[in-house]
Design a protein around this motif. Structure first.
Motif, mmCIF file in Angstrom:
data_model
loop_
_atom_site.group_PDB
_atom_site.id
_atom_site.type_symbol
_atom_site.label_atom_id
_atom_site.label_comp_id
_atom_site.label_asym_id
_atom_site.label_seq_id
_atom_site.Cartn_x
_atom_site.Cartn_y
_atom_site.Cartn_z
ATOM 1 N N VAL A 141 9.564 32.879 -5.255
ATOM 2 C CA VAL A 141 10.270 33.924 -4.515
ATOM 3 C C VAL A 141 11.444 34.413 -5.346
ATOM 4 C CG1 VAL A 141 11.628 34.401 -2.435
ATOM 5 C CG2 VAL A 141 9.553 32.996 -2.280
ATOM 6 N N GLN A 158 7.411 30.033 -2.733
ATOM 7 C CA GLN A 158 6.774 30.621 -1.563
ATOM 8 C C GLN A 158 6.528 29.557 -0.504
ATOM 9 O OE1 GLN A 158 5.952 34.050 -1.040
ATOM 10 N NE2 GLN A 158 5.751 33.271 1.034
ATOM 11 N N ASP A 192 7.775 29.753 3.281
ATOM 12 C CA ASP A 192 6.846 29.672 4.409
ATOM 13 C C ASP A 192 7.255 28.575 5.381
ATOM 14 O OD1 ASP A 192 5.382 31.731 3.245
ATOM 15 O OD2 ASP A 192 3.849 30.380 2.416
ATOM 16 N N SER A 227 4.003 32.376 -7.124
ATOM 17 C CA SER A 227 4.426 31.543 -5.998
ATOM 18 C C SER A 227 5.945 31.358 -5.974
ATOM 19 C CB SER A 227 3.734 30.170 -6.055
ATOM 20 O OG SER A 227 4.173 29.450 -7.188
#
Length: 191
Positions: free
Chosen positions: A51, A61, A65, A49
């Motif tokens: 990045v 993440q 998002d 999770s």
């Protein structure tokens, strides 16, 4: 702490996750690097999770998002933003935060707002999920002005950034995702 005195690590109401120390994890990751290449060409030494790790911070993440969703709300019909572009801004926002912290530079939300309101990105300030991206952009400009362009670029090069390979390959000097490159060991058929 009042809003005008927000520290540089503040990004529109959310803080980036800060890690206490990556040294032990980095040592283990280095020792297992050979095994990792044999078992998987994909994955970050931390959580899937994640990045990117930027110095002592990480970009998640869920932050990506949220930011993508927010930025897309500010676009006109037919316009798109790539996840790589948003990841680049988030990485450079985290780099600016680290450089500001190292140099004792405090940046207020009022300063950030002034920078962004004077640009074509002002719409980002009106969308809560896009505001951290606006502030990441403003932080880069404000910190570079405070320390000087050359010192800023040198500091950027001195901060370790580890990008999750699923997002591509990171240029080690500019700390941006290199277009058209993949970190995958597999090639498409016919290559």
């Amino acid at each position: 702490m009042d809003e005008a005195a927000q520290p540089a690590t503040r990004t529109g109401g959310r803080r980036r996750t800060t890690l206490r120390s990556r040294a032990p994890r980095a040592a283990v990751a280095g020792a297992l690097a050979g095994l990792a290449l044999l078992t998987s060409a994909c994955g970050l030494s931390g959580s899937p999770s994640t990045v990117a790790y930027v110095g002592d911070s990480r970009v998640t993440q869920s932050q990506l998002d949220s930011a993508l969703s927010g930025v897309q709300q500010t676009l006109q019909a037919g316009q798109q933003v790539s996840s790589a572009a948003v990841v680049n801004v988030m990485i450079h926002g985290a780099l600016a935060d680290e450089i500001a912290q190292t140099n004792g530079i405090a940046i207020t939300d009022a300063q950030r707002d002034t920078v962004i309101k004077g640009s074509n990105l002002a719409a980002l300030l009106d969308v809560p999920d896009a505001k951290p991206i606006a502030y990441d952009l403003a932080d880069q400009q404000l910190v570079a002005e405070a320390v000087g362009s050359e010192a800023y670029l040198k500091a950027v090069q001195g901060i370790e950034v580890e990008l999750n390979p699923r997002f591509g390959v990171l240029d080690p000097t500019q700390k941006i995702i290199a277009d058209g490159q993949s970190s995958s060991l597999s090639l498409p058929a016919g290559s």
